[in-house]
Design an enzyme around this catalytic site. Structure first.
Site, PDB file in Angstrom:
ATOM      1  CB  SER A 131      -0.912   0.024   1.229  1.00 49.47           C
ATOM      2  OG  SER A 131      -0.149   0.228   2.406  1.00 49.47           O
ATOM      3  CE  LYS A 182      -3.018   1.982  13.721  1.00 44.32           C
ATOM      4  NZ  LYS A 182      -4.124   2.943  13.658  1.00 44.32           N
ATOM      5  CG  ASP A 183      -1.519  -2.566  12.194  1.00 50.44           C
ATOM      6  OD1 ASP A 183      -2.505  -2.142  12.823  1.00 50.44           O
ATOM      7  OD2 ASP A 183      -1.174  -2.133  11.078  1.00 50.44           O
ATOM      8  CB  THR A 218     -14.112   3.409  12.419  1.00 50.55           C
ATOM      9  OG1 THR A 218     -13.011   2.732  13.071  1.00 50.55           O
ATOM     10  CG2 THR A 218     -15.242   3.559  13.430  1.00 50.55           C
ATOM     11  NE  ARG A 260      -7.826   2.326  19.268  1.00 52.15           N
ATOM     12  CZ  ARG A 260      -7.829   3.331  18.390  1.00 52.15           C
ATOM     13  NH1 ARG A 260      -8.158   4.544  18.801  1.00 52.15           N
ATOM     14  NH2 ARG A 260      -7.513   3.130  17.140  1.00 52.15           N
ATOM     15  NE  ARG A 261      -9.219   4.924  14.655  1.00 43.05           N
ATOM     16  CZ  ARG A 261      -8.395   4.552  13.680  1.00 43.05           C
ATOM     17  NH1 ARG A 261      -8.812   3.715  12.746  1.00 43.05           N
ATOM     18  NH2 ARG A 261      -7.173   5.035  13.626  1.00 43.05           N
ATOM     19  NE  ARG A 278      -9.410  -4.614   6.490  1.00 46.47           N
ATOM     20  CZ  ARG A 278      -9.140  -5.844   6.055  1.00 46.47           C
ATOM     21  NH1 ARG A 278      -9.931  -6.848   6.377  1.00 46.47           N
ATOM     22  NH2 ARG A 278      -8.089  -6.072   5.315  1.00 46.47           N
ATOM     23  N   GLY A 279      -9.684  -1.540   4.063  1.00 44.45           N
ATOM     24  CA  GLY A 279      -8.975  -1.063   2.882  1.00 44.45           C
ATOM     25  C   GLY A 279      -7.862  -0.109   3.253  1.00 44.45           C
ATOM     26  CG  ASN A 280      -5.472   1.451   0.025  1.00 42.96           C
ATOM     27  OD1 ASN A 280      -6.296   2.353  -0.113  1.00 42.96           O
ATOM     28  ND2 ASN A 280      -5.027   0.761  -1.004  1.00 42.96           N
ATOM     29  CB  THR A 300      -9.785   1.933  -0.069  1.00 42.09           C
ATOM     30  OG1 THR A 300      -8.951   1.401  -1.097  1.00 42.09           O
ATOM     31  CG2 THR A 300     -11.147   1.265  -0.142  1.00 42.09           C
ATOM     32  NE  ARG A 301      -8.907   1.665   6.424  1.00 37.67           N
ATOM     33  CZ  ARG A 301      -8.781   1.139   7.632  1.00 37.67           C
ATOM     34  NH1 ARG A 301      -9.041   1.867   8.694  1.00 37.67           N
ATOM     35  NH2 ARG A 301      -8.401  -0.104   7.794  1.00 37.67           N
ATOM     36  CB  CYS A 360      -4.362  -4.692  17.733  1.00 36.21           C
ATOM     37  SG  CYS A 360      -4.689  -5.659  16.256  1.00 36.21           S
TER      38      CYS A 360
END
Length: 295
Positions: free
Chosen positions: A9, A75-76, A118, A122-123, A140-142, A145-146, A232
């Site tokens: 990405s 974080k991932d 989202t 958490r969000r 989802r997506g990069n 895309t978002r 996560c």
């Protein structure tokens, strides 16, 4: 010449490109090597396809010798350490969350029932606490895309890590950037994790990129997550500040419907980062975190 393994990405290659530049500045030549992960081709929610889906393929490529160095968004990564690798944290980017909304609207300005994208619990939980009327849509997506779902009119807004927007030079797309104590980010948000096989030449190279403050802060925040035994994708957040050599770690656990939030903090020297994260998690447990997390 080291090979830096990265997802394909724009954001991932940009992040890895920064690592390549940092290594070059320290006298090490490297090139990017694209590794396709299961998560890149499967658009199911992350909760369904599994924690670490974006990182496991990179780690296997690294251990198998396909690349010498792997770059992850910290974080991932699963909270359990992978003993095969040396992991270093370089200088950290902005930790905050950002809203990308149509017409430059802020969260408060979004109309009632606005569609906000989202998939992160958490969000979702924090959005519902601030705006219970919102229609939260899976996402989802990069990064392109978002954001495209907003420009196309499919969604009114999306929530993204501001660090990703900055690294991809999209910071001007943010209509609002939230203070960490208003909208708490993911543990180690904005931090990269750079890995190499232990005791290798690549490991010695990436050691030159260690940032002491970013390392301590990320350790404290991720310790909150690991001690709560949450992955996560759990509604757990953590952030930290450093002032006069003292690290303050803050953690939060949230009810998915936004009805409850538990907050705790602890302060001490950078060298006590893990203990501070543990203290925060213990206080959260004492306030009922296990119930909220379903443990």
């Amino acid at each position: 010449m080291f090979k830096i393994g990265t997802r394909g990405s724009k954001l991932a290659t940009t992040q890895s490109g920064h690592v390549r530049e940092w290594l070059k500045a320290n006298g090490f030549e490297s090139e990017l090597h694209i590794v396709t992960t299961h998560g890149d081709v499967n658009m199911a929610p992350v909760e369904r396809i599994g924690v670490g889906v974006f990182t496991q393929a990179l780690r296997e490529a690294l251990y198998g010798g396909e690349c010498d160095i792997a770059v992850h968004s910290f974080k991932d990564l699963p909270t359990a350490a992978d003993e095969r690798f040396l992991l270093v944290v370089p200088e950290r980017q902005d930790v905050r969350e950002a809203l990308v909304a149509r017409d430059g609207l802020t969260l408060a300005q979004l109309p009632e029932g606005a569609r906000v994208g989202t998939s992160a619990p958490r969000r979702i939980s924090q959005l519902k606490a601030m705006r219970p009327d919102l229609d939260i849509q899976p996402l989802r997506g990069n990064i392109d895309t978002r954001m495209g779902k907003v420009t196309s009119g499919e969604l009114d807004a999306v929530v993204l890590a501001y660090a990703g927007l900055v690294r991809a030079d999209y910071q001007d797309m943010a209509s609002e950037v939230f203070a960490p104590d208003t909208f708490m980010p993911a543990p180690a948000q904005g931090a990269l994790a750079i890995e190499a096989v232990k005791d290798s030449a690549a490991a010695r190279a990436i050691e030159t990129l260690i940032d002491e403050q970013a390392s301590a802060a990320s350790l404290g925040e991720r310790t909150v997550l690991s001690r709560l035994e949450a992955g996560c994708t759990a509604p757990v957040a953590a952030t930290s500040t450093i002032e006069n050599g003292q690290l303050t770690v803050r953690g939060g656990v949230f009810a998915l419907d936004g009805s409850r939030q538990l907050l705790a903090s602890a302060t001490g020297p950078l060298s006590d980062a893990a203990q501070l994260g543990s203290a925060v998690s213990e206080e959260l447990f004492s306030r009922g975190a296990a119930e909220l997390l379903g443990n």
